[in-house]
Design an enzyme around this catalytic site. Structure first.
Site, PDB file in Angstrom:
ATOM      1  CG  HIS A 224      -2.209  -0.779   1.395  1.00  0.00           C
ATOM      2  ND1 HIS A 224      -3.157  -0.357   0.336  1.00  0.00           N
ATOM      3  CD2 HIS A 224      -2.515  -2.000   1.714  1.00  0.00           C
ATOM      4  CE1 HIS A 224      -4.139  -1.520   0.575  1.00  0.00           C
ATOM      5  NE2 HIS A 224      -3.770  -2.379   1.545  1.00  0.00           N
TER       6      HIS A 224
ATOM      7  CG  HIS B 198      -4.460  -6.765   0.420  1.00  0.00           C
ATOM      8  ND1 HIS B 198      -3.944  -5.491   0.943  1.00  0.00           N
ATOM      9  CD2 HIS B 198      -3.326  -7.205  -0.460  1.00  0.00           C
ATOM     10  CE1 HIS B 198      -2.662  -5.314   0.441  1.00  0.00           C
ATOM     11  NE2 HIS B 198      -2.333  -6.303  -0.351  1.00  0.00           N
TER      12      HIS B 198
ATOM     13  CG  ASP C 246      -7.519  -2.887   1.561  1.00  0.00           C
ATOM     14  OD1 ASP C 246      -6.537  -3.909   0.962  1.00  0.00           O
ATOM     15  OD2 ASP C 246      -7.204  -2.465   2.710  1.00  0.00           O
TER      16      ASP C 246
ATOM     17  CD  GLU D 241      -5.721  -8.085   4.903  1.00  0.00           C
ATOM     18  OE1 GLU D 241      -5.810  -7.411   3.899  1.00  0.00           O
ATOM     19  OE2 GLU D 241      -5.317  -7.783   5.933  1.00  0.00           O
TER      20      GLU D 241
END
Length: 202
Positions: free
Chosen positions: A111, A185, A118, A182
């Site tokens: 990120h 993500h 996300d 996740e």
């Protein structure tokens, strides 16, 4: 290591503002208290950015989804997360099991290079689709690598797994890779090359 201050990103030719992309919906959760630490953590920084190559791939994913499932859209929940924000989250989660869900700041979150995001999907009525667990719901229900057993146990419904499948299909065909823990993500590009070759946003 190459670095860029977050404040300098808008003037940097390699970055694209997500506000300029009409194909997506934007709801940056860390700019609000609606996240797992329950407070705004961007500290007033403008984090609605990705590197241009990741932004172009995101548009590709959104257009593919719109073609395959008319009326459905991608909603971005987190994109550029500067190093200083990653450090705040890391400090916040010290001593908790949730630390496993964060990249250690010294190594760097993808990120923080503008190469991860996300996201979820919106249905034709503009509602977030049911993925079986919420964004930032840090438990095994959110893990793609546990979906088969969770469906077998009745903890996830086939429709929820199918929605995750649509999100993954849209992102993968555009060149993104998901992670095992996740459903929301996705990284763009090779993680090791990103950390080695691209500037980190502070």
């Amino acid at each position: 290591m190459m670095m860029i201050a977050c404040e300098d990103v808008p003037a940097h030719a390699d970055f694209c503002s997500l506000l300029s992309l009409s194909e997506i919906d934007l709801d940056l959760r860390y700019a609000t208290p609606d996240n797992f630490v329950q407070r705004a953590v961007y500290g007033g920084l403008d984090c609605a950015w990705l590197r241009r190559e990741a932004a172009a791939a995101l548009v590709n994913a959104a257009q593919w989804l719109a073609t395959q499932r008319p009326g459905y859209r991608l909603r971005v929940l987190d994109a550029l997360r500067p190093q200083r924000v990653q450090e705040v989250l890391w400090a916040e989660l010290q001593g908790t099991p949730l630390l496993q869900y964060l990249a250690e700041p010294q190594r760097g979150s993808i990120h923080s290079f503008g190469m991860a995001l996300d996201l979820t999907m919106l249905d034709p009525q503009g509602r977030e689709v049911d993925m079986g667990s919420g964004f930032d719901e840090m438990n095994l229900l959110s893990h793609p690598d546990h979906e088969a057993e969770h469906m077998a146990l009745g903890l996830l419904k086939p429709a929820q797994i199918a929605e995750r499948g649509w999100l993954r299909a849209a992102m993968r065909q555009a060149g993104f890779q998901g992670i095992h823990s996740e459903w929301w993500h996705f990284d763009f590009g090779d993680r090791e090359a990103v950390r080695r070759d691209l500037p980190r946003v502070l």
